[in-house]
Design an enzyme around this catalytic site. Structure first.
Site, mmCIF file in Angstrom:
data_model
loop_
_atom_site.group_PDB
_atom_site.id
_atom_site.type_symbol
_atom_site.label_atom_id
_atom_site.label_comp_id
_atom_site.label_asym_id
_atom_site.label_seq_id
_atom_site.Cartn_x
_atom_site.Cartn_y
_atom_site.Cartn_z
ATOM 1 C CG HIS A 464 13.797 -4.189 0.090
ATOM 2 N ND1 HIS A 464 13.315 -4.994 -0.911
ATOM 3 C CD2 HIS A 464 13.368 -2.933 -0.214
ATOM 4 C CE1 HIS A 464 12.639 -4.257 -1.780
ATOM 5 N NE2 HIS A 464 12.656 -3.001 -1.365
ATOM 6 C CD GLU A 465 13.213 0.174 1.939
ATOM 7 O OE1 GLU A 465 13.657 0.973 1.083
ATOM 8 O OE2 GLU A 465 12.077 -0.328 1.858
ATOM 9 C CG HIS A 468 15.577 0.672 -2.872
ATOM 10 N ND1 HIS A 468 15.377 0.333 -4.191
ATOM 11 C CD2 HIS A 468 14.506 0.187 -2.190
ATOM 12 C CE1 HIS A 468 14.226 -0.330 -4.299
ATOM 13 N NE2 HIS A 468 13.684 -0.439 -3.097
ATOM 14 C CG HIS A 471 20.031 0.545 -7.955
ATOM 15 N ND1 HIS A 471 18.829 0.060 -8.395
ATOM 16 C CD2 HIS A 471 20.762 0.727 -9.082
ATOM 17 C CE1 HIS A 471 18.824 -0.055 -9.711
ATOM 18 N NE2 HIS A 471 19.995 0.352 -10.155
ATOM 19 C CD GLU A 493 10.781 -1.677 -4.867
ATOM 20 O OE1 GLU A 493 11.455 -2.240 -3.977
ATOM 21 O OE2 GLU A 493 10.475 -0.468 -4.826
ATOM 22 C CE1 TYR A 606 7.844 -2.713 -3.859
ATOM 23 C CE2 TYR A 606 5.755 -1.777 -4.580
ATOM 24 C CZ TYR A 606 6.944 -1.663 -3.886
ATOM 25 O OH TYR A 606 7.234 -0.503 -3.229
#
Length: 674
Positions: A464-465, A468, A471, A493, A606
């Site tokens: 997940h992180e 980011h 992105h 998110e 979220y």
């Protein structure tokens, strides 16, 4: 395609993380002076145009962003208290200046002149035109259409809110709770939990120190067999940072006052105007509908937990009084272990940090068409930190670089997050500035007997992180303000949530899940059990997210501001999550950092973005192949590359080939759409 190693970072791309307090103060003074000079020059333009007004303001924002991001980032990671203090002071001063800047009527006058100039607007390209529109809207939302007295009051509110945010974050970072337990009181925890753990002797009895940092807290809440141990540790977590309750209370009141000054009924109405949801009514409808659907699942799941606790209490000769907040993780984990024979302690043997990180980075390289180069002996803020260059897989085009700071230490930010320290943008001379991102987490550290081992949920967090990170790294925009995750708040998110799905794909897990001692790949039957257990407890866990979203709105969608932030947290959590509080006075909201960290009025984003993430995954990647490079490049081109330079809905529709819907999301959590 394992990341290669470089002996030196790419030329011209390196930030200096070794700043001292005096250097930080000097940078802040210069940034403010330069910013004021640019604004003065812009305000003096007799014939306002895009080039002499809008571009000047936007270029200042883009070029200063790296230094701003650097000096304010250090408070979260530096081991030097003086540096952390200087970083916090820097953020306070810079935020105060930005608030003051956004209140300059003379600057708004020339921005508005460009906005109102139809001929000037007609000649602009889409991103430049969007820049003008967003700048003008920013000024209006900052009160430039108000009278002088109202503007001054609004400016004062914004400055105070900035101060409160910094104080709240500092208290959370530095206010860890502590408890001491005997080995018997920590029954159920594995042997490696005790390796290297500080001990004290109290009345001749050895006790182990346990903090509220995630690597201590979460395993104990999931595995400690004694209810009193879980209760005491949760109490330590929910009674730390008491000063944050009046801070949050004041912030709620000030936000409402600011919204009212600007003509909005509530703070949530103000915030959501610029999100995909547009209005609190849409979010409330979404949350209440989801709550009703999830409650059906949750009630069934809770009925599975109750007999387990009843049996435990009967064996201990104690009365059963219900399921409490501190029982949530423990019994949910117990059900998962018994139904699917999935144990974190067994599973983590196949998730050594080094192999998981390598495997995930390899996968992202292949999917996104990138090449990572790890920098040897990089200029970083701590010896644990790794630095990577990012290059295009084909050719020699540099893309950006990122940092990984993955292990806990004292006074470090104690959750998992990504800081987009420097955006990418086009400089005035036409050259490109490259993005920089830093991932900060608190995964378990190596012990004397084993390397750092991740729970499966930790591996999902890493996916997940890093979503980011990429992105930001893969975004290509003209202006820094649109770069990367600078998208609508309820879409931020979605790309990262979508990438969590890779952690449940058998073919992906087998690429990096290997036993840390034998090197044997994770057994197929364990992978099958992990996947089968994915939705176990999904009703309870998603209701918890609904609770956070509805609590946020309870604070920020009120028209009178008469809400007790401490009481509302306890009451709504019990009502929505179906786990009891006890009579102890606690204040769990004091560490709900999102409410002072930019998610106020929009935490429900979220769950909102989960809808879009599930649709992207099921409709494209699941259909085409989760590591299909053509789909990955399409995702990079349509979702990551544009950043906020166009509406997120446009990006979604281009990637999906249609409007998004919630069918995939409902299916993903075990529900069927009507």
């Amino acid at each position: 395609m394992t990341a290669t190693v470089s002996t030196a970072p790419a030329k011209g791309s390196v930030l200096n993380f070794g700043l001292g307090p005096a250097e930080i103060a000097s940078i802040v003074a210069r940034l403010i002076a330069e910013g004021k000079a640019i604004q003065d020059n812009v305000a003096a333009q007799a014939d306002p145009t895009f080039d002499n007004v809008i571009a000047q303001l936007a270029m200042r924002e883009s070029e200063q962003s790296a230094e701003y991001g650097l000096v304010t980032f250090l408070q979260n990671v530096s081991t030097d208290k003086d540096v952390r203090d200087a970083s916090m002071a820097a953020e306070e001063k810079l935020n105060a200046f930005e608030i003051e800047s956004r209140m300059r009527e003379d600057v708004y006058k020339v921005v508005r002149a460009v906005f109102d100039n139809a001929d000037e607007m007609a000649r602009l390209g889409p991103e430049d035109r969007r820049l003008v529109e967003k700048l003008e809207l920013d000024y209006r939302r900052n009160g430039l259409a108000l009278g002088k007295a109202e503007r001054e009051r609004l400016g004062g509110i914004r400055k105070r809110l900035s101060e409160l945010s910094i104080l709240f974050s500092r208290n959370v970072n530095e206010g860890d709770g502590h408890e001491a337990f005997t080995r018997e009181e920590l029954a159920g925890l594995p042997d490696d939990y005790f390796e290297g753990r500080p001990t004290t002797v109290v009345d001749g009895v050895e006790k182990y120190a346990v903090t509220t940092k995630y690597p201590d807290l979460i395993p104990a809440m999931k595995l400690a067999q004694r209810e009193d141990t879980r209760r005491r540790l949760l109490y330590a977590e929910e009674t730390r940072c008491p000063d944050n309750i009046p801070i949050l209370q004041e912030a709620v009141r000030l936000r409402l006052e600011a919204a009212r000054l600007l003509g909005y009924k509530t703070h949530a109405e103000f915030v959501l105007e610029v999100n995909m949801a547009k209005h609190p009514d849409a979010v409330l409808e979404f949350e209440h509908d989801l709550r009703a659907r999830l409650s059906v699942l949750s009630d069934r799941e809770v009925r599975e937990l109750e007999p387990l606790k009843r049996a435990d209490k009967e064996a201990a000769g104690e009365p059963y009084e219900g399921l409490f907040i501190w029982d949530f993780r423990y019994y949910a984990n117990l059900v998962k272990e018994r139904k699917h024979n999935v144990s974190d302690e067994v599973t983590k043997q196949y998730f050594p940090m080094k192999e998981v990180t390598r495997g995930i980075l390899d996968m992202y390289q292949e999917m996104l068409g990138l090449r990572f180069v790890r920098v040897d002996s990089p200029p970083v803020w701590h010896a644990d930190v790794e630095m990577y260059e990012v290059w295009e897989a084909e050719g020699d085009a540099f893309v950006g670089h990122f940092y990984l700071d993955l292990y806990p230490r004292e006074n470090k930010y104690n959750h998992a997050a990504v800081w987009p320290i420097r955006p990418g943008f086009v400089r005035a001379d036409g050259s490109r500035e490259y993005p920089v991102a830093a991932m900060v987490a608190n995964f378990p550290k190596p012990t004397q007997s084993a390397p750092a081992l991740l729970k499966h949920s930790d591996a999902v967090t890493l996916l997940h992180e890093l979503g980011h990170v990429f992105h930001g790294i893969c975004s290509v925009t003209k202006w820094g303000r649109f770069h990367g995750t600078n998208v609508e708040g309820d879409f931020v998110e979605a790309p990262s949530q979508m990438l969590e799905n890779w952690g449940w794909e058998p073919a992906v897990l087998r690429r990096f899940a290997v036993h840390h001692r034998t090197g044997e790949p994770i057994p197929e039957d364990l992978v099958e059990r992990l996947v089968a257990a994915k939705n176990e407890g999904s009703g309870m866990f998603n209701l918890r997210q609904v609770f956070f979203g509805l609590y946020d709105l309870a604070l920020h969608n009120t028209e009178d501001g008469d809400v007790d932030v401490k009481e509302a947290y306890r009451r709504l959590r019990e009502e929505i999550c179906n786990f009891k509080n006890d009579s102890a006075d606690t204040w769990g909201a004091a560490t709900f950092g999102h409410l002072l960290g930019g998610y106020d009025g929009q935490y429900a984003g979220y769950m909102w973005s989960e809808v879009f993430s599930a649709d992207m995954y099921e409709s494209r990647f699941k259909r085409d192949g989760v590591t299909n490079p053509l789909t990955g490049l399409d995702y990079r081109r349509e979702i990551l590359r544009p950043g906020g330079s166009r509406d997120a809905m446009v990006s979604l529709e281009r990637f999906l080939g249609r409007k998004p819907n919630n069918k995939a999301f409902l299916h993903s959590i075990g529900l069927d759409a009507e």
